[in-house]
Design a protein around this motif. Structure first.
Motif, PDB file in Angstrom:
ATOM      1  N   GLY A 294       2.433 -11.510   0.756  1.00 10.27           N
ATOM      2  CA  GLY A 294       2.255 -11.923  -0.585  1.00 10.27           C
ATOM      3  C   GLY A 294       2.118 -10.999  -1.479  1.00 10.27           C
ATOM      4  O   GLY A 294       2.970 -12.089  -2.215  1.00 10.27           O
ATOM      5  N   THR A 295       2.151 -10.436  -1.290  1.00 13.31           N
ATOM      6  CA  THR A 295       2.033  -9.230  -2.820  1.00 13.31           C
ATOM      7  C   THR A 295       3.526  -9.042  -3.273  1.00 13.31           C
ATOM      8  O   THR A 295       3.928  -8.579  -3.940  1.00 13.31           O
ATOM      9  CB  THR A 295       1.483  -7.618  -2.167  1.00 13.31           C
ATOM     10  OG1 THR A 295      -0.152  -8.079  -1.581  1.00 13.31           O
ATOM     11  CG2 THR A 295       1.427  -7.195  -3.357  1.00 13.31           C
TER      12      THR A 295
ATOM     13  N   LYS B  58      -5.663 -15.854   6.376  1.00 13.96           N
ATOM     14  CA  LYS B  58      -4.588 -17.252   5.971  1.00 13.96           C
ATOM     15  C   LYS B  58      -4.869 -18.251   6.502  1.00 13.96           C
ATOM     16  O   LYS B  58      -5.510 -18.203   7.727  1.00 13.96           O
ATOM     17  CB  LYS B  58      -3.396 -16.508   5.027  1.00 13.96           C
ATOM     18  CG  LYS B  58      -4.036 -15.427   4.159  1.00 13.96           C
ATOM     19  CD  LYS B  58      -4.545 -16.143   3.048  1.00 13.96           C
ATOM     20  CE  LYS B  58      -4.895 -15.258   1.842  1.00 13.96           C
ATOM     21  NZ  LYS B  58      -4.100 -13.623   0.996  1.00 13.96           N
TER      22      LYS B  58
ATOM     23  N   ASN C 219      -0.637 -13.282   5.728  1.00 17.69           N
ATOM     24  CA  ASN C 219      -2.055 -12.309   6.247  1.00 17.69           C
ATOM     25  C   ASN C 219      -2.818 -13.136   7.131  1.00 17.69           C
ATOM     26  O   ASN C 219      -3.227 -13.855   7.090  1.00 17.69           O
ATOM     27  CB  ASN C 219      -2.775 -11.954   4.966  1.00 17.69           C
ATOM     28  CG  ASN C 219      -2.886 -10.334   4.851  1.00 17.69           C
ATOM     29  OD1 ASN C 219      -3.050  -9.558   5.906  1.00 17.69           O
ATOM     30  ND2 ASN C 219      -3.923  -9.603   4.031  1.00 17.69           N
TER      31      ASN C 219
ATOM     32  N   SER D 145       1.322 -16.565   1.317  1.00 20.43           N
ATOM     33  CA  SER D 145       0.800 -15.048   2.431  1.00 20.43           C
ATOM     34  C   SER D 145       0.715 -15.744   3.396  1.00 20.43           C
ATOM     35  O   SER D 145       0.103 -16.379   3.608  1.00 20.43           O
ATOM     36  CB  SER D 145      -0.634 -14.232   1.438  1.00 20.43           C
ATOM     37  OG  SER D 145      -0.909 -13.619   2.804  1.00 20.43           O
TER      38      SER D 145
ATOM     39  N   GLU E 125      -3.510 -18.705  -1.322  1.00 16.76           N
ATOM     40  CA  GLU E 125      -4.606 -18.965  -0.783  1.00 16.76           C
ATOM     41  C   GLU E 125      -4.825 -20.205  -0.152  1.00 16.76           C
ATOM     42  O   GLU E 125      -5.392 -20.727   0.495  1.00 16.76           O
ATOM     43  CB  GLU E 125      -5.608 -18.341  -1.475  1.00 16.76           C
ATOM     44  CG  GLU E 125      -6.255 -17.331  -1.488  1.00 16.76           C
ATOM     45  CD  GLU E 125      -7.405 -16.646  -2.247  1.00 16.76           C
ATOM     46  OE1 GLU E 125      -8.380 -17.745  -2.413  1.00 16.76           O
ATOM     47  OE2 GLU E 125      -7.339 -15.161  -2.680  1.00 16.76           O
TER      48      GLU E 125
ATOM     49  N   ASP F 156       1.185 -18.365  -7.748  1.00 11.49           N
ATOM     50  CA  ASP F 156       0.374 -17.897  -6.401  1.00 11.49           C
ATOM     51  C   ASP F 156      -0.571 -18.950  -5.618  1.00 11.49           C
ATOM     52  O   ASP F 156      -1.703 -19.667  -5.860  1.00 11.49           O
ATOM     53  CB  ASP F 156      -1.166 -16.632  -6.880  1.00 11.49           C
ATOM     54  CG  ASP F 156      -1.366 -16.003  -5.905  1.00 11.49           C
ATOM     55  OD1 ASP F 156      -1.223 -15.832  -5.161  1.00 11.49           O
ATOM     56  OD2 ASP F 156      -1.619 -14.595  -5.990  1.00 11.49           O
TER      57      ASP F 156
HETATM   58  C1  LIG Z   1      -3.557 -13.013   0.129  1.00  9.58           C
HETATM   59  C2  LIG Z   1      -3.214 -13.443  -1.511  1.00  9.58           C
HETATM   60  C3  LIG Z   1      -1.992 -12.265  -1.508  1.00  9.58           C
HETATM   61  C4  LIG Z   1      -1.257 -11.876  -1.539  1.00  9.58           C
HETATM   62  O1  LIG Z   1      -1.475 -11.864  -0.366  1.00  9.58           O
HETATM   63  P1  LIG Z   1      -1.119 -10.441   0.927  1.00  9.58           P
HETATM   64  O2  LIG Z   1      -0.043 -11.202   2.160  1.00  9.58           O
HETATM   65  O3  LIG Z   1      -1.871 -10.128   1.727  1.00  9.58           O
HETATM   66  O4  LIG Z   1      -0.661  -8.702   0.625  1.00  9.58           O
HETATM   67  C5  LIG Z   1      -1.891 -12.966  -3.161  1.00  9.58           C
HETATM   68  N1  LIG Z   1      -2.942 -13.291  -3.950  1.00  9.58           N
HETATM   69  C6  LIG Z   1      -4.023 -14.029  -3.428  1.00  9.58           C
HETATM   70  C7  LIG Z   1      -4.458 -14.750  -4.880  1.00  9.58           C
HETATM   71  C8  LIG Z   1      -4.263 -13.679  -2.310  1.00  9.58           C
HETATM   72  O5  LIG Z   1      -5.696 -14.435  -1.920  1.00  9.58           O
END
Ligand SMILES: *Cc1c(COP(=O)(O)O)cnc(C)c1O
Length: 417
Positions: free
Chosen positions: A62-63, A195, A192, A190, A169, A166
């Protein structure tokens, strides 16, 4: 302790291995292939609505999705980006990667997300102070709760600034019936491990059209030019999702609706079971337009509420790895900072921890983070005051009805009579 209840653990559908096996059988163990295409198609179909067709690019996190969305919006060194302060660091760190400055905007009470009135004033003030427009607006669906996207889009249009949602979540959350991530220029997801669904690690960027998708794909594959040899005319990134991880994603998409229903069910149970507990409030949507996925359920504790062990709440520092960053321990300067959860919140966290329940403080606002000490911030006090009284409770697919009742009983037990 026989069993630990975690905030949101990955939960496999049983279909993942089929897709992973296929990747190995067909020798697609690379960052492209049938699973990547299939996963993108599943995502595209999920976010689509008749009046709003979108394209989706699967990425390594997600980053990475935030990073590429900013890049596609033209963010570069010296630029400013308006970012919701009440968020996880991945909303703002990529702004720093690009040599730009995040300008943090505080939250409103109802949704805990970016305050549209404050955003409007902040943009006007940035333009007045710097003579330049911020390059993007980044609202965040904190714990899955939709932001006031109707207002945010109005403000974006008024100033001609693109919105990057964004929704990392907030996968599956809706505003007025429409999936988050499909309103703005770009939408971040994301996958991750903790999630709504997971690919172990991964993310996606929802794009407005095919042209934008192609541009993101190009950035995500080292910005290669069309020659028989490696020819580069721009800086690119290695951000594509692997075909093996995309296989997990395809399996997870078969249980996405179940996960969404489960999180909402757990939220409803907390709302019901904690309704009559004095001094404890469950955070919920202000009205039915805000259809949260309730990725994490959150509560706030009245400052006057006394919790067992409160006197010793901050007696010892943290010596273990925190949260998802397993194994990562970077010892900080001490036990206290100038902005931390109240002692009764920390006492509740410790009490639940001892009972085998993972609870966690809310995300500390970015404008209170030392690393962003020099970033401009437009503050109304809301996120800081919520951070001090709030906490996250387990809500993931592995949390049973019995677990929720156990958690609530422990919360009740922790309160001093
Ligand atoms: C988890 C998250 C991200 C990024 O996700 P990753 O997949 O962990 O890089 C971005 N913004 C928010 C608010 C998040 O909680």
């Amino acid at each position: 302790m026989s069993k630990r209840i975690y905030l949101c653990l990955a939960h496999m559908s049983g279909n993942e291995m089929k897709y992973i096996q296929e990747a190995f059988d067909t020798n697609w163990v690379v960052p492209l292939g049938p699973n990547v295409n299939g996963f993108e198609e599943d995502l595209r179909r999920f976010v689509a609505s008749p009046q709003n067709d979108r394209e989706v690019v699967a990425l390594s996190s997600g980053t990475a999705a935030v990073h590429l969305a900013l890049l596609a919006c033209g963010v570069g060194p010296g630029d400013e980006v308006m970012v919701q302060s009440f968020t996880f660091c991945a909303s703002s760190h990529p702004v720093a990667y690009l040599g730009a400055t995040p300008v943090f905007v505080d939250s409103e009470e109802d949704t805990w997300n970016i305050d549209p009135d404050l955003l409007d004033k902040a943009i006007a003030d940035r333009i007045e102070k710097t003579g330049r427009k911020p390059k993007a607006i980044v609202p965040v669906a904190l714990y899955g709760m939709p932001y006031r996207i109707d207002r945010i889009m109005e403000i974006g249009a008024k100033y001609g600034i693109p919105v990057i949602e964004d929704a990392a979540e907030g996968f599956g959350s809706r505003y007025d019936g429409r999936v988050l991530g499909t309103f703005g220029e770009y939408g971040v997801l994301s996958f991750n491990g903790n999630k709504m669904i997971t690919t172990s690690g991964g993310g996606a960027l929802i794009c407005p059209d095919k042209e934008a998708k192609d541009k993101i794909m190009w950035y995500a594959t080292q910005a290669r030019e069309a020659y028989p040899y490696y020819q580069h005319e721009a800086i690119g990134y290695n951000y594509r999702l692997s075909n093996v991880c995309a296989g997990i994603g395809r399996g997870q998409m078969t249980v996405l609706e179940d996960h969404l229903a489960h999180h909402r069910h757990v939220q409803a149970m907390y709302e019901e079971l904690l309704a009559d507990v004095p001094g404890i409030k469950v955070h919920k949507a202000p009205d039915p337009r805000f259809d949260s996925n309730y990725w994490l359920c959150t509560i706030t504790l009245d400052e006057s509420l006394r919790i067992k062990g409160q006197e010793n709440a901050y007696a010892t520092g943290i010596k273990t790895a925190i949260g998802g960053a397993a194994g990562v321990i970077h010892v900080g300067g001490g036990i206290h900072t100038d902005c931390e959860p109240n002692a009764n919140v920390e006492a509740m966290r410790l009490y639940l921890d001892a009972a085998g329940i993972e609870a966690r403080p809310l995300w500390k606002p970015m404008h209170k983070q030392p690393v962003y000490a020099t970033s401009p911030a437009y503050v109304n006090g809301v996120s800081e005051s919520i951070f001090k009284v709030g906490m996250c409770l387990p809500a993931g697919p592995c949390v049973s009805d019995e677990d929720v009742r156990y958690i609530v009983s422990k919360i009740n037990e922790a309160v001093c009579a």
